[in-house]
Design a protein around this motif. Structure first.
Motif, PDB file in Angstrom:
ATOM      1  N   LYS A 165       0.840  -1.197   0.000  1.00 25.97           N
ATOM      2  CA  LYS A 165       0.000   0.000   0.000  1.00 25.97           C
ATOM      3  C   LYS A 165       0.872   1.243   0.000  1.00 25.97           C
ATOM      4  O   LYS A 165       1.924   1.264   0.636  1.00 25.97           O
ATOM      5  CB  LYS A 165      -0.919   0.025   1.223  1.00 25.97           C
ATOM      6  CG  LYS A 165      -2.038  -0.988   1.205  1.00 25.97           C
ATOM      7  CD  LYS A 165      -2.965  -0.781   2.393  1.00 25.97           C
ATOM      8  CE  LYS A 165      -4.112  -1.783   2.349  1.00 25.97           C
ATOM      9  NZ  LYS A 165      -5.057  -1.594   3.482  1.00 25.97           N
ATOM     10  N   THR A 166       0.418   2.260  -0.694  1.00 31.90           N
ATOM     11  CA  THR A 166       1.098   3.549  -0.679  1.00 31.90           C
ATOM     12  C   THR A 166       0.077   4.645  -0.931  1.00 31.90           C
ATOM     13  O   THR A 166      -1.048   4.377  -1.380  1.00 31.90           O
ATOM     14  CB  THR A 166       2.212   3.615  -1.742  1.00 31.90           C
ATOM     15  OG1 THR A 166       2.977   4.811  -1.558  1.00 31.90           O
ATOM     16  CG2 THR A 166       1.626   3.626  -3.157  1.00 31.90           C
ATOM     17  N   VAL A 167       0.471   5.863  -0.640  1.00 30.23           N
ATOM     18  CA  VAL A 167      -0.394   7.022  -0.842  1.00 30.23           C
ATOM     19  C   VAL A 167       0.361   8.037  -1.695  1.00 30.23           C
ATOM     20  O   VAL A 167       1.552   8.282  -1.479  1.00 30.23           O
ATOM     21  CB  VAL A 167      -0.800   7.660   0.507  1.00 30.23           C
ATOM     22  CG1 VAL A 167      -1.576   8.949   0.273  1.00 30.23           C
ATOM     23  CG2 VAL A 167      -1.645   6.678   1.323  1.00 30.23           C
ATOM     24  N   ILE A 168      -0.322   8.612  -2.667  1.00 34.52           N
ATOM     25  CA  ILE A 168       0.279   9.611  -3.541  1.00 34.52           C
ATOM     26  C   ILE A 168      -0.665  10.796  -3.661  1.00 34.52           C
ATOM     27  O   ILE A 168      -1.896  10.623  -3.675  1.00 34.52           O
ATOM     28  CB  ILE A 168       0.601   9.017  -4.942  1.00 34.52           C
ATOM     29  CG1 ILE A 168       1.270  10.059  -5.840  1.00 34.52           C
ATOM     30  CG2 ILE A 168      -0.640   8.436  -5.595  1.00 34.52           C
ATOM     31  CD1 ILE A 168       1.765   9.485  -7.163  1.00 34.52           C
ATOM     32  N   LYS A 169      -0.110  11.990  -3.723  1.00 36.92           N
ATOM     33  CA  LYS A 169      -0.948  13.170  -3.902  1.00 36.92           C
ATOM     34  C   LYS A 169      -1.672  13.091  -5.242  1.00 36.92           C
ATOM     35  O   LYS A 169      -1.080  12.718  -6.262  1.00 36.92           O
ATOM     36  CB  LYS A 169      -0.092  14.434  -3.858  1.00 36.92           C
ATOM     37  CG  LYS A 169       0.456  14.770  -2.480  1.00 36.92           C
ATOM     38  CD  LYS A 169       1.218  16.083  -2.505  1.00 36.92           C
ATOM     39  CE  LYS A 169       1.716  16.447  -1.110  1.00 36.92           C
ATOM     40  NZ  LYS A 169       2.468  17.727  -1.115  1.00 36.92           N
ATOM     41  N   THR A 170      -2.942  13.441  -5.222  1.00 39.23           N
ATOM     42  CA  THR A 170      -3.750  13.372  -6.446  1.00 39.23           C
ATOM     43  C   THR A 170      -3.161  14.239  -7.551  1.00 39.23           C
ATOM     44  O   THR A 170      -3.082  13.820  -8.710  1.00 39.23           O
ATOM     45  CB  THR A 170      -5.191  13.816  -6.157  1.00 39.23           C
ATOM     46  OG1 THR A 170      -5.715  13.029  -5.090  1.00 39.23           O
ATOM     47  CG2 THR A 170      -6.072  13.658  -7.383  1.00 39.23           C
ATOM     48  N   SER A 171      -2.726  15.441  -7.186  1.00 40.30           N
ATOM     49  CA  SER A 171      -2.152  16.356  -8.188  1.00 40.30           C
ATOM     50  C   SER A 171      -0.890  15.779  -8.803  1.00 40.30           C
ATOM     51  O   SER A 171      -0.644  15.942 -10.008  1.00 40.30           O
ATOM     52  CB  SER A 171      -1.856  17.716  -7.555  1.00 40.30           C
ATOM     53  OG  SER A 171      -0.943  17.577  -6.478  1.00 40.30           O
ATOM     54  N   SER A 172      -0.077  15.090  -8.008  1.00 35.15           N
ATOM     55  CA  SER A 172       1.149  14.479  -8.521  1.00 35.15           C
ATOM     56  C   SER A 172       0.833  13.333  -9.475  1.00 35.15           C
ATOM     57  O   SER A 172       1.466  13.199 -10.539  1.00 35.15           O
ATOM     58  CB  SER A 172       2.002  13.981  -7.357  1.00 35.15           C
ATOM     59  OG  SER A 172       3.187  13.363  -7.834  1.00 35.15           O
ATOM     60  N   LEU A 173      -0.142  12.503  -9.105  1.00 37.45           N
ATOM     61  CA  LEU A 173      -0.506  11.387  -9.976  1.00 37.45           C
ATOM     62  C   LEU A 173      -1.072  11.894 -11.297  1.00 37.45           C
ATOM     63  O   LEU A 173      -0.738  11.373 -12.371  1.00 37.45           O
ATOM     64  CB  LEU A 173      -1.528  10.502  -9.267  1.00 37.45           C
ATOM     65  CG  LEU A 173      -1.959   9.230 -10.011  1.00 37.45           C
ATOM     66  CD1 LEU A 173      -0.761   8.384 -10.395  1.00 37.45           C
ATOM     67  CD2 LEU A 173      -2.952   8.428  -9.173  1.00 37.45           C
ATOM     68  N   ILE A 174      -1.908  12.922 -11.244  1.00 34.92           N
ATOM     69  CA  ILE A 174      -2.453  13.514 -12.469  1.00 34.92           C
ATOM     70  C   ILE A 174      -1.329  14.067 -13.338  1.00 34.92           C
ATOM     71  O   ILE A 174      -1.313  13.904 -14.564  1.00 34.92           O
ATOM     72  CB  ILE A 174      -3.473  14.612 -12.132  1.00 34.92           C
ATOM     73  CG1 ILE A 174      -4.735  13.997 -11.519  1.00 34.92           C
ATOM     74  CG2 ILE A 174      -3.839  15.434 -13.372  1.00 34.92           C
ATOM     75  CD1 ILE A 174      -5.736  15.000 -11.002  1.00 34.92           C
ATOM     76  N   HIS A 175      -0.359  14.718 -12.692  1.00 35.31           N
ATOM     77  CA  HIS A 175       0.793  15.273 -13.418  1.00 35.31           C
ATOM     78  C   HIS A 175       1.549  14.184 -14.170  1.00 35.31           C
ATOM     79  O   HIS A 175       1.850  14.327 -15.361  1.00 35.31           O
ATOM     80  CB  HIS A 175       1.721  15.978 -12.431  1.00 35.31           C
ATOM     81  CG  HIS A 175       3.072  16.308 -12.982  1.00 35.31           C
ATOM     82  ND1 HIS A 175       3.300  17.400 -13.787  1.00 35.31           N
ATOM     83  CD2 HIS A 175       4.267  15.677 -12.862  1.00 35.31           C
ATOM     84  CE1 HIS A 175       4.575  17.442 -14.126  1.00 35.31           C
ATOM     85  NE2 HIS A 175       5.191  16.403 -13.580  1.00 35.31           N
ATOM     86  N   TRP A 176       1.853  13.072 -13.489  1.00 34.47           N
ATOM     87  CA  TRP A 176       2.641  12.026 -14.135  1.00 34.47           C
ATOM     88  C   TRP A 176       1.831  11.267 -15.180  1.00 34.47           C
ATOM     89  O   TRP A 176       2.381  10.802 -16.187  1.00 34.47           O
ATOM     90  CB  TRP A 176       3.195  11.073 -13.084  1.00 34.47           C
ATOM     91  CG  TRP A 176       4.329  11.675 -12.316  1.00 34.47           C
ATOM     92  CD1 TRP A 176       4.390  11.883 -10.976  1.00 34.47           C
ATOM     93  CD2 TRP A 176       5.570  12.145 -12.852  1.00 34.47           C
ATOM     94  NE1 TRP A 176       5.585  12.476 -10.629  1.00 34.47           N
ATOM     95  CE2 TRP A 176       6.328  12.642 -11.773  1.00 34.47           C
ATOM     96  CE3 TRP A 176       6.116  12.211 -14.128  1.00 34.47           C
ATOM     97  CZ2 TRP A 176       7.594  13.187 -11.931  1.00 34.47           C
ATOM     98  CZ3 TRP A 176       7.388  12.762 -14.291  1.00 34.47           C
ATOM     99  CH2 TRP A 176       8.109  13.235 -13.210  1.00 34.47           C
ATOM    100  N   LEU A 177       0.525  11.163 -14.998  1.00 40.13           N
ATOM    101  CA  LEU A 177      -0.300  10.537 -16.035  1.00 40.13           C
ATOM    102  C   LEU A 177      -0.349  11.398 -17.291  1.00 40.13           C
ATOM    103  O   LEU A 177      -0.336  10.886 -18.417  1.00 40.13           O
ATOM    104  CB  LEU A 177      -1.714  10.278 -15.509  1.00 40.13           C
ATOM    105  CG  LEU A 177      -1.841   9.215 -14.419  1.00 40.13           C
ATOM    106  CD1 LEU A 177      -3.289   9.085 -13.974  1.00 40.13           C
ATOM    107  CD2 LEU A 177      -1.303   7.865 -14.895  1.00 40.13           C
ATOM    108  N   ARG A 178      -0.389  12.715 -17.114  1.00 38.47           N
ATOM    109  CA  ARG A 178      -0.338  13.620 -18.263  1.00 38.47           C
ATOM    110  C   ARG A 178       1.007  13.478 -18.973  1.00 38.47           C
ATOM    111  O   ARG A 178       1.091  13.479 -20.211  1.00 38.47           O
ATOM    112  CB  ARG A 178      -0.550  15.056 -17.788  1.00 38.47           C
ATOM    113  CG  ARG A 178      -0.700  16.068 -18.925  1.00 38.47           C
ATOM    114  CD  ARG A 178      -0.892  17.466 -18.401  1.00 38.47           C
ATOM    115  NE  ARG A 178      -2.068  17.564 -17.541  1.00 38.47           N
ATOM    116  CZ  ARG A 178      -2.034  17.933 -16.274  1.00 38.47           C
ATOM    117  NH1 ARG A 178      -0.881  18.215 -15.693  1.00 38.47           N
ATOM    118  NH2 ARG A 178      -3.144  18.005 -15.571  1.00 38.47           N
TER     119      ARG A 178
END
Length: 345
Positions: free
Chosen positions: A2-15
């Protein structure tokens, strides 16, 4: 795991991944999750591959594919500040504020590693991105971009049907190399780096069949071939007598690109009194004259669409130099356009 990632960071890397993958091959629509000193996401277009560390996590085995479209869809309108990611033996679970996404996964495969490389120099990300954007702007599918060293500088050369775009990045390259990469992947590099939205140091490296770009947050490797452009580069940088061009020069080229079909050439003729522009197809003719006289006359035929793309990425002050074999257009920031002179003038 399990891990937690900031939503904004995940959106950034998906873009970022979206630009790496592009839209030409549906089969490459997955990203891949693995462990290396944290949670790593990998994306590829089949030639260009990028690894990004996106979060801290406990170690787990292998590499797990997950659809990029699924991740983007789940995050659309997501209001939570963080996303919890759980990786089980046969599924991945994403949990947000009020929603959960479960994805069944196949058996993990061995993690894909970066190919071995040798560092050849360093540059800045923004500088590299801007120069590669210029060099590849006039290319089309099937064209190649050549990366090379010349007098300790990084050189980018992109030959197309009627023009050659070239730029000189004044960063120290500590050994000679010459390497070619495909157009599609070079444009994916540019688009991905634009989404990164910050400047940083970029290490450049080369392997047997890979060119690498490495920062603290990500590493890219693009496939290609070793090549040699040294003789052509030396010819291009020959000294000459430059003439500063009025802004109308770029305006006339742009106007011709609007009025003429894509494959219709624009003829540009330089004389002692003026530079003439002429293009025609069917019942349409376009003419323009620029009041600049040249001591050495020339005549060239060029795609106005390709030339417009290059000129739009150059500085506001551009200069023209005429040689026996070619015309060179350049700005003051190391960006050049080379156009072959017609021999039958």
């Amino acid at each position: 795991m399990k891990t937690v990632i900031k939503t904004s960071s995940l959106i950034h890397w998906l873009r970022f991944c979206d630009k790496i993958i592009g839209s030409s091959e549906y089969s490459f629509g997955n990203v891949f999750l693995s462990y290396k000193d944290g949670l790593v996401m990998r994306a590829t277009d089949g030639c260009l591959t990028c690894w990004m560390k996106i979060a801290e996590c406990d170690q787990f085995y292998g590499e797990i594919p997950i659809g990029l479209k699924l991740l983007k869809g789940f995050l659309t309108g997501e209001k939570s500040q963080e996303i919890q990611i759980t990786i089980l033996q046969d599924q991945i679970i994403l949990q947000g504020y009020q929603e959960t996404l479960r994805i069944r996964t196949s058996q993990p495969k061995e993690r894909e590693h970066m190919k071995s490389f040798k560092e050849i120099g360093k540059t800045r990300l923004t500088k590299f991105m801007n120069f590669l954007d210029f060099a590849t702007a006039a290319l089309e599918e099937g064209d190649m971009t050549y990366l090379s060293s010349f007098e300790s500088s990084l050189i980018m050369i992109s030959p197309s049907k009627t023009i050659v775009s070239l730029c000189k990045v004044d960063d120290h390259i500590n050994e000679f190399f010459s390497f070619s990469i495909p157009y599609m992947s070079s444009r994916h590099i540019v688009k991905a780096l634009k989404t990164y939205e910050k400047d940083c140091s970029l290490t450049l490296a080369i392997g047997e069949a890979w060119f690498s770009m490495i920062s603290d947050d990500f590493a890219m490797q693009v496939c290609g071939e070793r090549d040699s452009q040294q003789g052509r580069i030396e010819q291009i940088f020959v000294r000459g007598e430059p003439y500063q061009l009025y802004t109308a020069f770029a305006k006339f080229v742009s106007k011709a690109a609007w009025l003429l079909p894509k494959d219709t050439p624009l003829t540009i003729i330089g004389t002692e009194k003026k530079i003439h522009f002429y293009g025609s197809y069917g019942t349409v003719q376009y003419k323009a004259d620029l009041d600049i006289g040249l001591q050495k006359p020339f005549e060239i035929e060029v795609s106005p669409h390709r030339l417009r793309s290059a000129l739009s990425r150059m500085g506001t002050r551009i200069f023209l130099t005429v040689f026996d074999e070619f015309v060179r257009i350049e700005d003051q920031k190391g960006r050049y356009v080379i156009i072959k002179v017609k021999r039958d003038q």
